[in-house]
Motif scaffolding. Sequence first.
Motif, mmCIF file in Angstrom:
data_model
loop_
_atom_site.group_PDB
_atom_site.id
_atom_site.type_symbol
_atom_site.label_atom_id
_atom_site.label_comp_id
_atom_site.label_asym_id
_atom_site.label_seq_id
_atom_site.Cartn_x
_atom_site.Cartn_y
_atom_site.Cartn_z
ATOM 1 N N GLY A 178 0.786 -1.224 0.000
ATOM 2 C CA GLY A 178 0.000 0.000 0.000
ATOM 3 C C GLY A 178 0.819 1.275 0.000
ATOM 4 O O GLY A 178 0.238 2.364 0.063
ATOM 5 N N LEU A 179 2.143 1.169 -0.054
ATOM 6 C CA LEU A 179 3.007 2.346 -0.063
ATOM 7 C C LEU A 179 3.744 2.427 -1.392
ATOM 8 O O LEU A 179 4.191 1.409 -1.926
ATOM 9 N N VAL A 180 3.912 3.653 -1.893
ATOM 10 C CA VAL A 180 4.672 3.860 -3.121
ATOM 11 C C VAL A 180 5.365 5.215 -3.033
ATOM 12 O O VAL A 180 4.748 6.217 -2.675
ATOM 13 N N VAL A 181 6.652 5.234 -3.309
ATOM 14 C CA VAL A 181 7.417 6.480 -3.297
ATOM 15 C C VAL A 181 7.215 7.166 -4.645
ATOM 16 O O VAL A 181 7.532 6.611 -5.696
ATOM 17 N N THR A 182 6.659 8.388 -4.577
ATOM 18 C CA THR A 182 6.313 9.101 -5.811
ATOM 19 C C THR A 182 7.259 10.263 -6.114
ATOM 20 O O THR A 182 7.189 10.840 -7.203
ATOM 21 N N ASP A 183 8.137 10.602 -5.180
ATOM 22 C CA ASP A 183 9.088 11.692 -5.424
ATOM 23 C C ASP A 183 10.306 11.475 -4.536
ATOM 24 O O ASP A 183 10.181 10.993 -3.406
ATOM 25 N N LEU A 184 11.486 11.854 -5.053
ATOM 26 C CA LEU A 184 12.735 11.670 -4.294
ATOM 27 C C LEU A 184 13.706 12.783 -4.658
ATOM 28 O O LEU A 184 13.900 13.097 -5.837
ATOM 29 N N HIS A 185 14.325 13.367 -3.632
ATOM 30 C CA HIS A 185 15.359 14.378 -3.864
ATOM 31 C C HIS A 185 16.435 14.246 -2.788
ATOM 32 O O HIS A 185 16.128 14.276 -1.585
#
Length: 250
Positions: A178-185
């Motif tokens: 149920g978790l998804v990483v949609t942005d990373l910096h």
Amino acid sequence: METLMRARTILTKASLLVLAASVAGGTMSSAQAADLAPAQVYARPPVVEPFNPLMIRLRVLGVLPDSEGSSVNVGAIPPLSSPNSGLSISDRVVPELDITYFFTPNISAELILAVTRHHISGTGTLSGLDIGKTSLLPPTLTLQYHFTGFGPFKPYIGAGINYTAFLSQSAARTPIAGLVVTDLHVNNTVSPAIQFGFDYMVDRHWGLNFDVKKLWLRPDYSATVNGTIPVTGRANIDPWLISGGVTYKF
């Protein structure tokens, strides 16, 4: 007095005539005649190799992160935060070029150039979560001291500074539980570096090199989960840089 001077001149001329006749007649060798004649000895100057300050190395570089102690702060979901969660950063092996400039036979500066790409994932309560990927451009400049007096074996130590730029950052966007990483910096950062290594010179120009560096690389990062949940923290990358390859001294 005048009679004495004339006699000396006549005697000298007679000696030279006898010497020439002996050489021509074979009764005296040229070497023996040379021993009797005055000679000038010219000392050959010693050959001194020119000092060229430039050295390059082409190596295979292993980047081995030590991500223990990385922090994760999931503001909306405290159970997913540290110390329950952390980060894992993949190892990488790439080609690497370094340029060394000698100010003296003992003191030099070295700059290494390489690009590595790493995969980031979660640990602890975030175990199995694919966070994303980023490329590291980590030019490292060190001041070195080279020990002399060991023949072709030339050990050295060094210390300096690293600036790492994080390029081509991408979130995984892979749903897990149920978790998804949609942005990373990941933020660019500066870190200290130390090193030790040695060259073994096969001849004046060519040699073999082994080198170990340690960086304390700890950038801050931010991410977004499920498009709305902010995540922040510090990635303790702290890599060991272990390399070996070929040396060329100009």
